[in-house]
Scaffold this motif. Sequence first.
Motif, mmCIF file in Angstrom:
data_model
loop_
_atom_site.group_PDB
_atom_site.id
_atom_site.type_symbol
_atom_site.label_atom_id
_atom_site.label_comp_id
_atom_site.label_asym_id
_atom_site.label_seq_id
_atom_site.Cartn_x
_atom_site.Cartn_y
_atom_site.Cartn_z
ATOM 1 N N ALA A 1 -5.545 -6.917 4.044
ATOM 2 C CA ALA A 1 -6.727 -6.154 3.639
ATOM 3 C C ALA A 1 -7.948 -7.073 3.593
ATOM 4 O O ALA A 1 -9.043 -6.699 4.047
ATOM 5 C CB ALA A 1 -6.487 -5.498 2.280
ATOM 6 N N PHE B 1 -11.963 -5.758 -1.149
ATOM 7 C CA PHE B 1 -11.013 -4.826 -0.546
ATOM 8 C C PHE B 1 -9.573 -5.246 -0.816
ATOM 9 O O PHE B 1 -8.680 -4.395 -0.866
ATOM 10 C CB PHE B 1 -11.282 -4.694 0.952
ATOM 11 C CG PHE B 1 -12.359 -3.700 1.250
ATOM 12 C CD1 PHE B 1 -12.071 -2.355 1.389
ATOM 13 C CD2 PHE B 1 -13.682 -4.100 1.346
ATOM 14 C CE1 PHE B 1 -13.054 -1.433 1.632
ATOM 15 C CE2 PHE B 1 -14.682 -3.183 1.594
ATOM 16 C CZ PHE B 1 -14.377 -1.839 1.739
ATOM 17 N N LEU C 1 -9.203 -3.718 -4.097
ATOM 18 C CA LEU C 1 -9.081 -2.274 -3.961
ATOM 19 C C LEU C 1 -7.654 -1.894 -3.575
ATOM 20 O O LEU C 1 -7.088 -0.932 -4.118
ATOM 21 C CB LEU C 1 -10.067 -1.750 -2.908
ATOM 22 C CG LEU C 1 -9.978 -0.248 -2.601
ATOM 23 C CD1 LEU C 1 -10.353 0.578 -3.820
ATOM 24 C CD2 LEU C 1 -10.876 0.109 -1.419
ATOM 25 N N TYR C 2 -7.080 -2.626 -2.662
ATOM 26 C CA TYR C 2 -5.705 -2.343 -2.257
ATOM 27 C C TYR C 2 -4.747 -2.485 -3.438
ATOM 28 O O TYR C 2 -3.863 -1.639 -3.647
ATOM 29 C CB TYR C 2 -5.285 -3.292 -1.130
ATOM 30 C CG TYR C 2 -3.804 -3.279 -0.861
ATOM 31 C CD1 TYR C 2 -3.215 -2.252 -0.127
ATOM 32 C CD2 TYR C 2 -2.980 -4.297 -1.353
ATOM 33 C CE1 TYR C 2 -1.843 -2.240 0.105
ATOM 34 C CE2 TYR C 2 -1.614 -4.290 -1.115
ATOM 35 C CZ TYR C 2 -1.050 -3.260 -0.393
ATOM 36 O OH TYR C 2 0.303 -3.246 -0.171
ATOM 37 N N TYR D 1 -5.274 0.474 -5.858
ATOM 38 C CA TYR D 1 -5.414 1.828 -5.324
ATOM 39 C C TYR D 1 -4.336 2.727 -5.934
ATOM 40 O O TYR D 1 -3.139 2.404 -5.891
ATOM 41 C CB TYR D 1 -5.311 1.848 -3.804
ATOM 42 C CG TYR D 1 -6.006 3.059 -3.224
ATOM 43 C CD1 TYR D 1 -7.384 3.045 -3.043
ATOM 44 C CD2 TYR D 1 -5.313 4.213 -2.898
ATOM 45 C CE1 TYR D 1 -8.051 4.146 -2.540
ATOM 46 C CE2 TYR D 1 -5.969 5.325 -2.402
ATOM 47 C CZ TYR D 1 -7.338 5.284 -2.225
ATOM 48 O OH TYR D 1 -7.994 6.391 -1.734
ATOM 49 N N LEU E 1 -0.543 -2.443 6.943
ATOM 50 C CA LEU E 1 -1.797 -3.193 6.882
ATOM 51 C C LEU E 1 -1.719 -4.446 7.751
ATOM 52 O O LEU E 1 -2.683 -4.807 8.431
ATOM 53 C CB LEU E 1 -2.111 -3.574 5.435
ATOM 54 C CG LEU E 1 -3.183 -2.738 4.733
ATOM 55 C CD1 LEU E 1 -3.322 -3.131 3.281
ATOM 56 C CD2 LEU E 1 -4.523 -2.837 5.453
ATOM 57 N N ALA F 1 -11.232 6.208 -3.043
ATOM 58 C CA ALA F 1 -12.005 5.391 -2.110
ATOM 59 C C ALA F 1 -13.491 5.743 -2.144
ATOM 60 O O ALA F 1 -14.262 5.175 -1.361
ATOM 61 C CB ALA F 1 -11.467 5.551 -0.689
ATOM 62 N N ILE G 1 -7.666 2.223 3.397
ATOM 63 C CA ILE G 1 -8.349 0.936 3.224
ATOM 64 C C ILE G 1 -9.161 0.611 4.473
ATOM 65 O O ILE G 1 -10.349 0.240 4.388
ATOM 66 C CB ILE G 1 -7.329 -0.176 2.933
ATOM 67 C CG1 ILE G 1 -6.593 0.074 1.610
ATOM 68 C CG2 ILE G 1 -8.012 -1.544 2.918
ATOM 69 C CD1 ILE G 1 -7.468 0.035 0.388
ATOM 70 N N THR H 1 -12.156 2.953 4.890
ATOM 71 C CA THR H 1 -13.220 2.646 3.922
ATOM 72 C C THR H 1 -14.001 1.420 4.366
ATOM 73 O O THR H 1 -15.241 1.367 4.223
ATOM 74 C CB THR H 1 -12.609 2.422 2.522
ATOM 75 O OG1 THR H 1 -11.804 3.542 2.163
ATOM 76 C CG2 THR H 1 -13.708 2.245 1.478
#
Length: 753
Positions: A145, A162, A165-166, A169, A191, A315, A371, A374
């Motif tokens: 990511a 990010f 964020l992963y 999430y 990913l 997201a 991801i 976004t």
Amino acid sequence: MGKEIWRKRLVYLRDQWCAYPAPEALPRTRIFWIVTGLITLAVICFSAFYILYMGGRHVAFQTNAEDFGIMDQSIWNTAHGNLLHDTICNIINDTNCASPDGYVRFAIHFEPILFPISLFYYIWSDPRILFVIQTIIVALGAYPAYWLARLRLRNEWLAGAFALLYLIYPAQLQATTSDFHAVTLTASLLLFMLYFMYTRQTLWLFVFALLAMACKEDIPLVVLTFGLWSVIFQRRWKSGLALALLGLVWFVVATKVIMPHFSPTGQPLLISRYGGNAGGGSLVKDVLLHPVSFLRTYVFEYHHLAYIHAVLAPAGYIPRPHGGGIFYLPMLAPWVLVMAVPSLAINLLSSNPQQYSGLFHYNAEVVPIIIFSTIEALVVVRWLARHALAALAVRGVALARTSSDIGRFLPRVLTWVLVVGVIFSALRSDYYFHGQLPFSIGFQWPQTTPHMDLARHFMDMIPDDASVSAQTKLVPHLSHRTSIYMFPYAADPKYLNGRPADRLAEYVLLDVTGDVYPYFEAQQYTSEVKTVLASGNYGILAAQDGYMLLKRGLPAPRILPSSGNSQPSDPTSLLFDLPASFCSNIYVSPQEVMNSLQVDFKQPGGGHMDLAGFEVGASSPFSRTNGYGSLTTYWRVEQPSKQPLQVVTLLKGSNGQEYIASMDMPELAWCPTQSWKAGSIVRLATRTFNLQKSGIPNGLAQMSIALLPQAQTSSTIMDVQARLPLQVLHAPRTVTANQGTHTLQLMPITIVD
């Protein structure tokens, strides 16, 4: 000349808008290593926290027969030479019970990744090893990511956001904390695929494609879309088509050859979720003949739209004014988000509502695409901002003089604002919607109790090679054996398809105070347990504190005369001559009573017992949609009642009406009030309840209780005249009696959506 100009313009548009040439490498500066170090620290913290959390949940009996027991038994059997053999299934409301002899896991899901995972059982033969493997692999997804966002956004700090964020999430956390599932590993593996596909590292792309497809039979469809995407947007014809072809062949072979071969029915055992044995043909027919009705049913229906919102909203989203719908940030990159269509369709088209609830493990493979989309949405925003500023600059000399600074500054600020907004949106979703972060509403660190510790005593009484039918929360602790079943399978002869009684499980282990799954109502569960006791096939080997260990062939327990007819139409009314220790869990010491008070209930026919205390396990405000509560009451017994009584938990809404919160106190079904010991204090606890179907309006409500003779219908329970009159002798000021409705109001609670 004209053709050459247009060709250059098309190439420019391809490179700048939606096509992906080979990325320009970035130097690994000091900032890169600082951010990488911070991400590594986050990965370590994530792994340590959730390994301990999930291990604690298992020890505290918070894992389930479906699917942790299933996965553990399949992998344990594989490590012992019995290829993915499984006997755990849901006989009540699913189609995965094919035979008491069990089946091969491939009949339900094609997950060859379980073969290498089974090797870890030679290192540590404990179900918790699965949590270690799952958590670490999922956590490693933070690195691709970061790498992918770094190449697209050209900024290490933005890229690090990010990775964060992963890790936070909600859909990923739901999958990571939903027992163990092979498909959860795809949150990370896909990913890695996206990163290697974007950077054109073909060998590693195919390595991770094989690993991802080995996690579940529908992942090849995702890999197929990745391959087509690479052909269209990267112009990688050979590798893209090879990837698409690999995914297609794998899917066909898995679903049309391997799974039917291992299935006792000749079809994947869960195919009925998609149109029955026709293999989903009815869905295809609906799409072709009734497309509008199809979309209304499977996409625009309320619960399906709520599912889409639960998956995409973290997201970032913007509600449109006047109820015109919602715009989600990943939708700015539809050419990326389209890769999630196969996974979303599989969930939306299923007849199993859990798949489109936004919970559990069903969205693990969607997270990597969200991801990526976004990230691309921010690329689009920055590109639009730059071109908008450039267009405005040509309109005035004054603006043109400063457009260079603005053109560099404003897109960066806008990107950072959106990144912060996305992180906040994910944290907000985690907080409110069944979140799995420590600060989320309802999150609790698993705790063991003496009652849980006692379970091990009963399990130690069961031989390792014996067949067992057990309650859902007990199954994962007994699944290291050839034959383990989820009650009532293999405990009740009617679920053996006419096979002789000697095919029943040798032992049955139950906790009548525990989870009643696969039943959705406690009364159904109680009826089944009492049916098994009355069948004569089992006798009680040991019983204590609500646990009951039955052994096939022992004398069946005697049905007490107070039960009336020995073969009633409703088995829940049966009472059995059980060991006195069976109800030991209901008695507590005076020091354990919470919120002491004294409320006298006038009982017909004699008997005297007071409400001595209570404890409300519900927060205020209390959410109607996803809030859960419980109520514990303490009763001082002077003289047992002459007839069985029932405690009902009520909520008086802001509109003045009463609503039933819970009638389910499992102890009363087995330890009725007339059997209580004089001079004792009895603790009664409701099962966890929610208000999703109660209809209670928002606003201030009063949680109350009423005591009445045991009844079976809600109409009798809501009859005020049937309730026992009460008198408050001593209580806190917040506790009052409503003589008009014969209820005791315990505390106010604010109801919210």
